[in-house]
Design an enzyme around this catalytic site. Structure first.
Site, PDB file in Angstrom:
ATOM      1  N   CYS A  84      40.526  44.607  35.261  1.00  0.00           N
ATOM      2  CA  CYS A  84      40.666  43.794  36.218  1.00  0.00           C
ATOM      3  C   CYS A  84      41.695  44.589  36.941  1.00  0.00           C
ATOM      4  O   CYS A  84      41.609  45.740  37.459  1.00  0.00           O
ATOM      5  CB  CYS A  84      41.007  42.248  35.792  1.00  0.00           C
ATOM      6  SG  CYS A  84      41.068  41.225  37.520  1.00  0.00           S
ATOM      7  N   HIS A 190      35.928  41.024  33.701  1.00  0.00           N
ATOM      8  CA  HIS A 190      36.966  40.874  32.420  1.00  0.00           C
ATOM      9  C   HIS A 190      35.553  40.539  31.059  1.00  0.00           C
ATOM     10  O   HIS A 190      35.015  39.782  30.863  1.00  0.00           O
ATOM     11  CB  HIS A 190      37.131  39.163  32.455  1.00  0.00           C
ATOM     12  CG  HIS A 190      38.455  39.190  33.299  1.00  0.00           C
ATOM     13  ND1 HIS A 190      39.811  39.329  33.022  1.00  0.00           N
ATOM     14  CD2 HIS A 190      38.450  38.959  34.615  1.00  0.00           C
ATOM     15  CE1 HIS A 190      40.624  39.106  34.067  1.00  0.00           C
ATOM     16  NE2 HIS A 190      39.856  39.017  35.075  1.00  0.00           N
ATOM     17  N   GLU A 192      36.414  40.360  27.924  1.00  0.00           N
ATOM     18  CA  GLU A 192      36.737  39.172  26.963  1.00  0.00           C
ATOM     19  C   GLU A 192      36.153  37.942  27.486  1.00  0.00           C
ATOM     20  O   GLU A 192      36.425  37.189  26.433  1.00  0.00           O
ATOM     21  CB  GLU A 192      38.314  39.297  26.851  1.00  0.00           C
ATOM     22  CG  GLU A 192      39.130  38.680  28.151  1.00  0.00           C
ATOM     23  CD  GLU A 192      39.327  39.307  29.276  1.00  0.00           C
ATOM     24  OE1 GLU A 192      40.214  39.203  30.291  1.00  0.00           O
ATOM     25  OE2 GLU A 192      38.569  40.517  29.498  1.00  0.00           O
TER      26      GLU A 192
END
EC number: 4.3.2.10
Length: 210
Positions: A84, A190, A192
């Protein structure tokens, strides 16, 4: 001894979810969160995450000496993953906050999404799941082309060179969703927060030998 993976803590970003995702992606790795520039510079692998404004990001990095630690990791050839704003900070310059010079590891610059694409009004930030068109790179192993990843951002790298762009997306304008240079890989999305494909990408990073 297990490889050390250091997640950079400079006061910005959801470090807990990123750390948990890295641990889930490869339990054999020792994941550590640190704001110590010496620890970052000495790590076997480094993850550079972040959310927020670029001026605050670069200010926090420089205050802690983490900007030089990141550059030393790059120069030493150890794997570095930007996520990001971590990707955006690796470019030369961001237009955010009136203009901020960045780390110049990648060759592009960062601009804000336009308010309109033709007659269509764009909602900014770009938020949600979008497909990523891949270019060959080891970190895409096991991930189908145009798989969807989770994005949250108002600024993007729209002028990254074709040689450093390994994933692209379109939100009114085409932009780099993933970039690579030697031992550096960076993503605007992202991983995650991107379910199984995000974990696969993190696992690929943790075993990548650039």
């Amino acid at each position: 001894m297990a490889e050390s993976v250091v997640l950079i803590d400079y006061g910005m970003g959801n470090l807990h979810s990123a750390a948990k995702a890295l641990e889930q992606a490869s339990p054999s790795h020792r994941v550590r969160v640190s704001s110590d520039a010496q620890v970052v510079a000495a790590a076997d692998r480094v993850v550079f995450p972040g959310v927020g404004a670029m001026r605050d990001c670069m200010g926090a990095l420089r205050e802690r000496g983490l900007d030089q630690a990141i550059l030393s990791v790059v120069a030493a050839g150890r794997p570095l993953l930007g996520i990001c704003i971590g990707m955006q900070a690796l470019t030369r310059h961001s237009a955010e906050n009136g203009g901020v010079d960045c780390l110049a590891v990648l060759d592009g610059s960062v601009t804000r999404f336009p308010d309109h694409a033709g007659k269509q009004r764009l909602k900014v930030p770009h938020m949600g799941w979008s497909p990523v068109l891949q270019q060959p790179h080891p970190l895409w192993q096991g991930i189908a082309d145009q798989s969807r990843f989770y994005f949250v951002h108002s600024y993007c790298a729209a002028d990254l060179s074709a040689t450093q762009t390994v994933g692209s997306c379109d939100y009114g304008v085409p932009f780099a969703a993933a970039a690579a240079r030697d031992n550096v890989f960076a993503v605007q999305f992202h991983p995650e927060k991107s379910a199984a494909d995000g974990l696969t990408l993190l696992a690929n990073f943790l075993r990548w030998q650039p």
